[in-house]
Write a protein that holds these residues in place. Structure first.
Motif, PDB file in Angstrom:
ATOM      1  N   PHE A   9       0.846  -1.186   0.000  1.00 37.38           N
ATOM      2  CA  PHE A   9       0.000   0.000   0.000  1.00 37.38           C
ATOM      3  C   PHE A   9       0.886   1.243   0.000  1.00 37.38           C
ATOM      4  O   PHE A   9       2.076   1.185   0.334  1.00 37.38           O
ATOM      5  CB  PHE A   9      -0.926   0.000   1.227  1.00 37.38           C
ATOM      6  N   ASN A  10       0.298   2.365  -0.389  1.00 43.57           N
ATOM      7  CA  ASN A  10       1.032   3.617  -0.420  1.00 43.57           C
ATOM      8  C   ASN A  10       1.208   4.170   0.983  1.00 43.57           C
ATOM      9  O   ASN A  10       0.318   4.078   1.831  1.00 43.57           O
ATOM     10  CB  ASN A  10       0.306   4.655  -1.279  1.00 43.57           C
ATOM     11  N   GLY A  11       2.353   4.756   1.224  1.00 45.90           N
ATOM     12  CA  GLY A  11       2.632   5.433   2.486  1.00 45.90           C
ATOM     13  C   GLY A  11       3.595   6.568   2.225  1.00 45.90           C
ATOM     14  O   GLY A  11       3.929   6.863   1.068  1.00 45.90           O
ATOM     15  N   ALA A  12       4.042   7.218   3.272  1.00 46.67           N
ATOM     16  CA  ALA A  12       4.957   8.346   3.119  1.00 46.67           C
ATOM     17  C   ALA A  12       6.011   8.306   4.213  1.00 46.67           C
ATOM     18  O   ALA A  12       5.701   8.092   5.390  1.00 46.67           O
ATOM     19  CB  ALA A  12       4.214   9.666   3.166  1.00 46.67           C
ATOM     20  N   ILE A  13       7.261   8.479   3.806  1.00 50.72           N
ATOM     21  CA  ILE A  13       8.382   8.621   4.730  1.00 50.72           C
ATOM     22  C   ILE A  13       9.187   9.826   4.267  1.00 50.72           C
ATOM     23  O   ILE A  13       9.547   9.914   3.092  1.00 50.72           O
ATOM     24  CB  ILE A  13       9.260   7.358   4.773  1.00 50.72           C
ATOM     25  N   SER A  14       9.437  10.753   5.186  1.00 48.43           N
ATOM     26  CA  SER A  14      10.160  11.990   4.859  1.00 48.43           C
ATOM     27  C   SER A  14       9.487  12.715   3.699  1.00 48.43           C
ATOM     28  O   SER A  14      10.156  13.195   2.771  1.00 48.43           O
ATOM     29  CB  SER A  14      11.630  11.680   4.527  1.00 48.43           C
ATOM     30  N   THR A  17       6.282   9.728  -1.111  1.00 53.70           N
ATOM     31  CA  THR A  17       5.323   8.632  -1.234  1.00 53.70           C
ATOM     32  C   THR A  17       6.033   7.372  -1.698  1.00 53.70           C
ATOM     33  O   THR A  17       6.743   7.382  -2.712  1.00 53.70           O
ATOM     34  CB  THR A  17       4.204   9.002  -2.222  1.00 53.70           C
ATOM     35  N   ILE A  18       5.869   6.296  -0.954  1.00 54.42           N
ATOM     36  CA  ILE A  18       6.529   5.038  -1.276  1.00 54.42           C
ATOM     37  C   ILE A  18       5.567   3.890  -1.012  1.00 54.42           C
ATOM     38  O   ILE A  18       4.505   4.065  -0.405  1.00 54.42           O
ATOM     39  CB  ILE A  18       7.811   4.823  -0.446  1.00 54.42           C
ATOM     40  N   LEU A  19       5.962   2.700  -1.453  1.00 50.35           N
ATOM     41  CA  LEU A  19       5.194   1.498  -1.168  1.00 50.35           C
ATOM     42  C   LEU A  19       5.639   0.907   0.165  1.00 50.35           C
ATOM     43  O   LEU A  19       6.831   0.865   0.481  1.00 50.35           O
ATOM     44  CB  LEU A  19       5.376   0.461  -2.271  1.00 50.35           C
ATOM     45  N   LEU A  20       4.661   0.437   0.935  1.00 51.00           N
ATOM     46  CA  LEU A  20       4.924  -0.189   2.225  1.00 51.00           C
ATOM     47  C   LEU A  20       4.191  -1.519   2.306  1.00 51.00           C
ATOM     48  O   LEU A  20       3.275  -1.785   1.518  1.00 51.00           O
ATOM     49  CB  LEU A  20       4.440   0.714   3.371  1.00 51.00           C
ATOM     50  N   CYS A  21       4.596  -2.342   3.260  1.00 46.96           N
ATOM     51  CA  CYS A  21       3.825  -3.544   3.574  1.00 46.96           C
ATOM     52  C   CYS A  21       3.802  -3.712   5.078  1.00 46.96           C
ATOM     53  O   CYS A  21       4.657  -3.169   5.795  1.00 46.96           O
ATOM     54  CB  CYS A  21       4.405  -4.783   2.882  1.00 46.96           C
ATOM     55  N   ASN A  22       2.816  -4.442   5.563  1.00 49.68           N
ATOM     56  CA  ASN A  22       2.698  -4.687   6.984  1.00 49.68           C
ATOM     57  C   ASN A  22       3.602  -5.859   7.359  1.00 49.68           C
ATOM     58  O   ASN A  22       3.531  -6.943   6.761  1.00 49.68           O
ATOM     59  CB  ASN A  22       1.245  -5.004   7.339  1.00 49.68           C
ATOM     60  N   ALA A  23       4.452  -5.648   8.351  1.00 50.02           N
ATOM     61  CA  ALA A  23       5.385  -6.698   8.760  1.00 50.02           C
ATOM     62  C   ALA A  23       4.661  -7.957   9.219  1.00 50.02           C
ATOM     63  O   ALA A  23       5.179  -9.067   9.083  1.00 50.02           O
ATOM     64  CB  ALA A  23       6.297  -6.183   9.869  1.00 50.02           C
ATOM     65  N   ARG A  24       3.463  -7.823   9.745  1.00 52.70           N
ATOM     66  CA  ARG A  24       2.699  -8.996  10.174  1.00 52.70           C
ATOM     67  C   ARG A  24       2.347  -9.880   8.975  1.00 52.70           C
ATOM     68  O   ARG A  24       2.396 -11.109   9.060  1.00 52.70           O
ATOM     69  CB  ARG A  24       1.417  -8.566  10.900  1.00 52.70           C
ATOM     70  N   THR A  80       9.247  -0.385   4.548  1.00 55.54           N
ATOM     71  CA  THR A  80       9.537  -0.061   3.148  1.00 55.54           C
ATOM     72  C   THR A  80       9.824  -1.374   2.424  1.00 55.54           C
ATOM     73  O   THR A  80      10.213  -2.369   3.053  1.00 55.54           O
ATOM     74  CB  THR A  80      10.759   0.860   3.022  1.00 55.54           C
ATOM     75  N   LEU A  81       9.658  -1.382   1.123  1.00 57.15           N
ATOM     76  CA  LEU A  81       9.886  -2.638   0.402  1.00 57.15           C
ATOM     77  C   LEU A  81      11.357  -3.032   0.402  1.00 57.15           C
ATOM     78  O   LEU A  81      11.682  -4.220   0.328  1.00 57.15           O
ATOM     79  CB  LEU A  81       9.350  -2.530  -1.024  1.00 57.15           C
ATOM     80  N   ASP A  82      12.271  -2.066   0.500  1.00 57.32           N
ATOM     81  CA  ASP A  82      13.690  -2.417   0.632  1.00 57.32           C
ATOM     82  C   ASP A  82      13.920  -3.186   1.927  1.00 57.32           C
ATOM     83  O   ASP A  82      14.649  -4.187   1.957  1.00 57.32           O
ATOM     84  CB  ASP A  82      14.560  -1.159   0.610  1.00 57.32           C
ATOM     85  N   THR A  83      13.311  -2.719   3.012  1.00 54.96           N
ATOM     86  CA  THR A  83      13.430  -3.423   4.298  1.00 54.96           C
ATOM     87  C   THR A  83      12.778  -4.796   4.216  1.00 54.96           C
ATOM     88  O   THR A  83      13.337  -5.796   4.690  1.00 54.96           O
ATOM     89  CB  THR A  83      12.760  -2.592   5.410  1.00 54.96           C
ATOM     90  N   ARG A 101      11.162 -11.319  -5.059  1.00 52.06           N
ATOM     91  CA  ARG A 101      10.913 -11.059  -6.481  1.00 52.06           C
ATOM     92  C   ARG A 101       9.574 -10.347  -6.671  1.00 52.06           C
ATOM     93  O   ARG A 101       9.431  -9.488  -7.549  1.00 52.06           O
ATOM     94  CB  ARG A 101      10.944 -12.373  -7.269  1.00 52.06           C
ATOM     95  N   TYR A 102       8.593 -10.708  -5.848  1.00 51.88           N
ATOM     96  CA  TYR A 102       7.281 -10.071  -5.901  1.00 51.88           C
ATOM     97  C   TYR A 102       7.376  -8.583  -5.557  1.00 51.88           C
ATOM     98  O   TYR A 102       6.773  -7.739  -6.225  1.00 51.88           O
ATOM     99  CB  TYR A 102       6.345 -10.803  -4.946  1.00 51.88           C
ATOM    100  N   PHE A 103       8.147  -8.247  -4.522  1.00 50.32           N
ATOM    101  CA  PHE A 103       8.304  -6.838  -4.137  1.00 50.32           C
ATOM    102  C   PHE A 103       8.996  -6.048  -5.248  1.00 50.32           C
ATOM    103  O   PHE A 103       8.642  -4.895  -5.526  1.00 50.32           O
ATOM    104  CB  PHE A 103       9.104  -6.726  -2.836  1.00 50.32           C
ATOM    105  N   ILE A 104       9.987  -6.651  -5.894  1.00 42.00           N
ATOM    106  CA  ILE A 104      10.668  -5.984  -7.007  1.00 42.00           C
ATOM    107  C   ILE A 104       9.678  -5.703  -8.131  1.00 42.00           C
ATOM    108  O   ILE A 104       9.683  -4.629  -8.742  1.00 42.00           O
ATOM    109  CB  ILE A 104      11.844  -6.840  -7.503  1.00 42.00           C
TER     110      ILE A 104
END
Length: 222
Positions: A9-14, A17-24, A80-83, A101-104
Motif C-alpha cells: 500500500f502507499n505510504g509516506a516517509i520523509s 510517497t513510497i510502497l509499504l507492507c505490513n510486517a505482520r 519499506t519494500l527495501d526493508t 521477487r514479488y516486491f521488485i
C-alpha cells in the motif's frame, strides 16, 4: 497491482510517497516459527533498521487486533519494500526468495504507472553542464569504482550465504539491484565521451586509456 503475495500500500516517509507492507503479513507469508513481536524486534535490532527511515510504527490506538496466538493490544510495523526484501532474504527459504521477487515487481509496476505515456520530446529539459575534461574523467572513474564494488558484492554473496553472515542479503540486493542504475549511468558517460580519443602515449591521458575500454566495451579496468 499484481497477484498479492503480501499486500502493499502507499505510504509516506520523509514526505516521499513510497510502497509499504505490513510486517505482520510478511511474517505470516514467510511462515516464521517465532512469534511476531520477538521476530520483528530482533530483526530491527540485528540489522539496524531505523524508525522513520526503514519502517513506520503504527499504534492501534488501544484497539484490539486479532493476531496469531489470540487477541492482544498491538502495534503494526509498516516496512519499506527495501526493508521487506532484506527481511525476506534473511529467512533463506523459497518463500523469502519468492516474495522478494514479488516486491521488485511491485516497485517496477509503480514506476511504470508513474511514467508519463509518450511524453513529447520537447518537454525534456536539456542541461548545459560546465565540466572540464579532467572532471569528466573523474566521473568515469567513479562509475568504474562503483561497478567494481557491485560486481565484488555479487561475487561475494555465495560465500557470505554459506557462512550464514547477516551481510549476505545486503550484498545480494546491492550486487543485483544496482546493476540497472549503474548501466544507465554507464550509457550516459559513454555517450558524453564518445568523441574522446586519448593519446596512446601521453602521460596526462593515462587515466582515460584505462577507463574508456571498460566504459565503452565492458573490459576490465587496468
Amino acid at each position: 497491482m499484481t497477484n498479492q503475495l503480501v499486500p502493499v500500500f502507499n505510504g509516506a516517509i520523509s514526505n516521499e510517497t513510497i510502497l509499504l507492507c505490513n510486517a505482520r503479513d510478511l511474517h505470516e507469508f514467510l511462515g516464521v516459527r517465532r512469534d511476531f513481536s520477538t521476530w520483528i524486534k530482533n530483526r530491527i535490532a540485528d540489522y539496524g533498521f531505523a524508525l522513520g527511515v526503514d519502517f513506520l510504527l503504527v499504534h492501534q490506538n488501544g484497539g484490539i487486533k486479532k493476531v496469531r496466538g489470540g487477541d492482544r493490544r498491538s502495534k503494526d510495523y509498516h516496512l519499506t519494500l527495501d526493508t521487506a526484501k532484506e527481511l525476506a532474504m534473511v529467512e533463506r527459504n523459497d518463500k523469502g526468495r519468492q516474495v522478494r521477487r514479488y516486491f521488485i515487481e511491485c516497485e517496477k509496476q509503480l514506476r511504470q504507472k508513474e511514467m508519463p505515456t509518450n511524453p513529447p520530446a520537447e518537454t525534456e529539459e536539456k542541461l548545459t553542464l560546465s565540466i572540464t575534461r579532467s572532471e569528466l574523467c573523474s566521473l568515469c572513474w567513479v562509475w568504474a569504482a562503483a561497478e567494481y564494488m557491485r560486481e565484488t558484492m555479487y561475487a561475494t554473496y555465495p560465500a557470505l550465504e554459506a557462512i550464514k553472515s547477516s551481510l549476505a542479503p545486503t550484498f545480494y540486493s546491492m550486487g543485483s539491484e544496482y546493476q540497472l542504475t549503474l548501466e544507465a549511468g554507464r550509457k550516459i558517460l559513454e555517450r558524453e565521451t564518445r568523441s574522446l580519443d586519448p593519446h596512446p602515449y601521453a602521460i596526462e591521458d593515462a587515466n582515460w586509456r584505462s577507463v574508456l575500454p571498460r566504459l565503452r566495451e565492458g573490459w576490465p579496468v587496468l
